[in-house]
Enzyme design. Structure first.
Site, PDB file in Angstrom:
ATOM      1  N   MET A 108      -6.698   3.181  40.330  1.00 17.94           N
ATOM      2  CA  MET A 108      -6.043   1.977  39.832  1.00 17.94           C
ATOM      3  C   MET A 108      -7.077   1.064  39.180  1.00 17.94           C
ATOM      4  O   MET A 108      -8.050   0.673  39.828  1.00 17.94           O
ATOM      5  CB  MET A 108      -5.352   1.234  40.979  1.00 17.94           C
ATOM      6  N   GLY A 196      -8.982  -3.502  41.893  1.00 25.26           N
ATOM      7  CA  GLY A 196      -9.533  -2.211  41.510  1.00 25.26           C
ATOM      8  C   GLY A 196      -9.743  -1.280  42.688  1.00 25.26           C
ATOM      9  O   GLY A 196     -10.465  -1.614  43.617  1.00 25.26           O
ATOM     10  N   SER A 197      -9.140  -0.114  42.689  1.00 29.18           N
ATOM     11  CA  SER A 197      -9.163   0.704  43.890  1.00 29.18           C
ATOM     12  C   SER A 197      -8.584   2.088  43.615  1.00 29.18           C
ATOM     13  O   SER A 197      -8.354   2.468  42.471  1.00 29.18           O
ATOM     14  CB  SER A 197      -8.373   0.006  44.989  1.00 29.18           C
ATOM     15  N   ARG A 198      -8.295   2.812  44.709  1.00 23.24           N
ATOM     16  CA  ARG A 198      -7.869   4.196  44.582  1.00 23.24           C
ATOM     17  C   ARG A 198      -7.050   4.591  45.811  1.00 23.24           C
ATOM     18  O   ARG A 198      -7.259   4.074  46.905  1.00 23.24           O
ATOM     19  CB  ARG A 198      -9.117   5.074  44.464  1.00 23.24           C
TER      20      ARG A 198
END
Length: 229
Positions: A108, A196-198
């Site tokens: 993301m 911001g990440s996953r």
């Protein structure tokens, strides 16, 4: 052709931040008009536009679309997040499952919706949060070295699906609503990751993967895979 758009509201995780940010921006803008308007009106306008852009960026980040997935069938795995598919590969998951699984990961960016949904229907049998580093979430090591939350869902046919929220270089807080013993379903939110990440999913090796590398997926809309029945 008429397009269908998700209705939007502000996510509860962002309301406090947005309220404080709005108050600070209004205070600085008022000071700029009061003390600098007469001598530098053009610069004051530029400053106000800049603060407006900042506020709109945060407002966009904390948007919370009202998405309803219809037609769910047993065995479906639905995207838990908006973003881009960055990993589809066999991996040994050694935190909980301790076996080889098919890993599917969604990255993301700061421009994606950052709410996360449960990818399937079942019962929460495991949850843990691990502190860690804040490397870029698109790096392979982020799955095991970054701050992360791990949730395991057991479906009605006793298949266990592991979902892991991972912090990125900018993310500094992972929120997870899942708790052991709770039932979960699609259309319910798993949590939220800030900036911001996953999200990684570990599926059975014989799951039918329905997405491709670099494909853009939509949380609680795109079907990621189907489990064998």
């Amino acid at each position: 052709m008429k397009k269908n758009f998700d209705s939007m509201n502000i996510h509860k995780e962002g309301k406090g931040i947005l309220t404080k940010l709005f108050a600070v921006i209004m205070m600085f803008n008022a000071a700029a008009f009061l003390f600098f308007w007469d001598d530098n009106s053009s610069k004051v306008l530029v400053f106000c536009c800049f603060t407006l852009v900042i506020f709109l960026f945060f407002l966009n980040f904390f948007r919370n679309p009202n998405r309803i997935f219809s037609g769910f069938e047993e065995g479906m795995i639905v995207a838990p997040a908006d973003g881009t598919i960055v990993v589809i590969e066999p991996t040994v998951e050694d935190e909980y499952l301790n076996e080889k699984r098919m890993q599917v990961s969604i990255f993301m960016s700061v421009f994606n919706v950052h709410a996360n949904w449960f990818p399937t229907k079942g019962k929460i049998v495991y949850y843990t949060h691990n502190d860690g580093r804040f490397m870029s979430a698109n790096l392979p090591k982020s799955s095991t070295e970054n701050e992360r939350s791990t949730v395991v869902i057991e479906t009605s046919n006793n298949t266990r699906i592991l979902v892991r929220q991972i912090a990125g270089a900018l993310a500094r807080r992972i929120v997870t609503y899942a708790r052991v013993g709770q039932s979960c379903n699609v259309n319910e939110q798993l949590g939220f990751i800030k900036f911001g990440s996953r999200v990684d999913m570990y599926l059975p090796m014989d799951a039918e993967i329905l997405v491709n590398m670099k494909q853009h997926v939509v949380g609680n809309k795109t079907i990621i895979a189907k489990l064998p029945q």
